[in-house]
Design a protein around this motif. Sequence first.
Motif, PDB file in Angstrom:
ATOM      1  N   GLN A  86     -42.107  33.835  24.754  1.00 12.22           N
ATOM      2  CA  GLN A  86     -41.738  33.033  23.781  1.00 12.22           C
ATOM      3  C   GLN A  86     -40.563  32.090  23.854  1.00 12.22           C
ATOM      4  N   CYS A  87     -39.409  32.955  24.335  1.00 10.81           N
ATOM      5  CA  CYS A  87     -38.163  32.192  24.465  1.00 10.81           C
ATOM      6  C   CYS A  87     -38.052  31.247  25.391  1.00 10.81           C
ATOM      7  N   ARG A  88     -38.989  31.329  26.480  1.00 10.39           N
ATOM      8  CA  ARG A  88     -39.154  30.336  27.505  1.00 10.39           C
ATOM      9  C   ARG A  88     -40.001  29.161  26.873  1.00 10.39           C
ATOM     10  N   LEU A  89     -41.112  29.525  26.183  1.00  8.50           N
ATOM     11  CA  LEU A  89     -41.731  28.394  25.730  1.00  8.50           C
ATOM     12  C   LEU A  89     -40.891  27.449  24.784  1.00  8.50           C
ATOM     13  N   LEU A  90     -40.049  28.400  23.715  1.00  9.66           N
ATOM     14  CA  LEU A  90     -39.007  27.461  22.987  1.00  9.66           C
ATOM     15  C   LEU A  90     -38.010  26.432  24.071  1.00  9.66           C
ATOM     16  N   LYS A  91     -37.492  27.107  25.224  1.00  7.95           N
ATOM     17  CA  LYS A  91     -36.721  26.741  25.836  1.00  7.95           C
ATOM     18  C   LYS A  91     -37.277  25.320  26.319  1.00  7.95           C
ATOM     19  N   SER A  92     -38.448  25.570  26.802  1.00  6.12           N
ATOM     20  CA  SER A  92     -39.307  24.163  27.636  1.00  6.12           C
ATOM     21  C   SER A  92     -39.393  23.076  26.187  1.00  6.12           C
ATOM     22  N   ALA A  94     -37.260  22.421  23.824  1.00  3.52           N
ATOM     23  CA  ALA A  94     -36.135  22.019  23.351  1.00  3.52           C
ATOM     24  C   ALA A  94     -35.758  21.056  24.720  1.00  3.52           C
ATOM     25  N   ASP A  95     -36.269  21.417  25.871  1.00  4.12           N
ATOM     26  CA  ASP A  95     -36.115  20.401  27.028  1.00  4.12           C
ATOM     27  C   ASP A  95     -36.843  19.147  26.856  1.00  4.12           C
ATOM     28  N   GLN A 101     -28.642  20.754  21.976  1.00  9.37           N
ATOM     29  CA  GLN A 101     -28.908  22.353  22.466  1.00  9.37           C
ATOM     30  C   GLN A 101     -29.850  22.806  22.035  1.00  9.37           C
ATOM     31  N   PRO A 102     -30.582  23.877  22.746  1.00 13.44           N
ATOM     32  CA  PRO A 102     -31.801  24.340  22.834  1.00 13.44           C
ATOM     33  C   PRO A 102     -32.058  25.185  21.420  1.00 13.44           C
ATOM     34  N   ALA A 103     -30.945  25.474  20.666  1.00 14.41           N
ATOM     35  CA  ALA A 103     -31.077  26.245  19.420  1.00 14.41           C
ATOM     36  C   ALA A 103     -31.531  25.257  18.357  1.00 14.41           C
ATOM     37  N   GLN A 104     -31.781  23.897  18.493  1.00 15.02           N
ATOM     38  CA  GLN A 104     -32.286  23.085  17.683  1.00 15.02           C
ATOM     39  C   GLN A 104     -33.833  23.080  17.180  1.00 15.02           C
ATOM     40  N   VAL A 105     -34.468  23.622  18.019  1.00 16.20           N
ATOM     41  CA  VAL A 105     -35.941  24.032  17.996  1.00 16.20           C
ATOM     42  C   VAL A 105     -36.138  24.779  16.883  1.00 16.20           C
ATOM     43  N   GLN A 114     -45.235  17.244  17.204  1.00 16.72           N
ATOM     44  CA  GLN A 114     -44.984  15.713  18.052  1.00 16.72           C
ATOM     45  C   GLN A 114     -46.029  16.081  19.185  1.00 16.72           C
ATOM     46  N   GLN A 115     -46.418  14.834  19.840  1.00 14.73           N
ATOM     47  CA  GLN A 115     -47.358  15.121  21.132  1.00 14.73           C
ATOM     48  C   GLN A 115     -46.613  15.764  22.064  1.00 14.73           C
ATOM     49  N   LEU A 116     -47.146  16.785  22.630  1.00 10.49           N
ATOM     50  CA  LEU A 116     -46.467  17.579  23.841  1.00 10.49           C
ATOM     51  C   LEU A 116     -46.680  16.912  25.042  1.00 10.49           C
TER      52      LEU A 116
END
Length: 135
Positions: A86-92, A94-95, A101-105, A114-116
Amino acid sequence: MNLSLITYTLLAQGNRLEQMGRGMRASRERVQLVDLWPLALGLFLLIGGTLAYNAWKRRNDFKEKCHDPQKLFRELCSIHKLNSSQCRLLKSLADACEYEQPAQVFLMPSAFEQQLPGKLSSKAEQYKQLRGLLF
């Protein structure tokens, strides 16, 4: 038995034990450098393990204030009890959203709406579950 007989018996046995032990002494009296390798290796492993453990603890110590965005992201994942996938999904995510900063998610639910991009669109259901966990 008298005292002199006991004393003589003990002295005789002590002499016999000393003679038996002479054959067990090492053939060399000096310590060679080769004999110290196991000790040096053990000491090296102990020091290396201690340094690695301290570095790992410092990296994951969330009690100290830090200005590292990656550490903040890890801390937020830990607080929300997210697993590594789940952390990797959030990081991707954010990218993909190009956040500084990735914490903005964790602050923007609109990122999930939004459209992924192409590679993330296959995991749309997982992102939907993550949005439900976070918001």
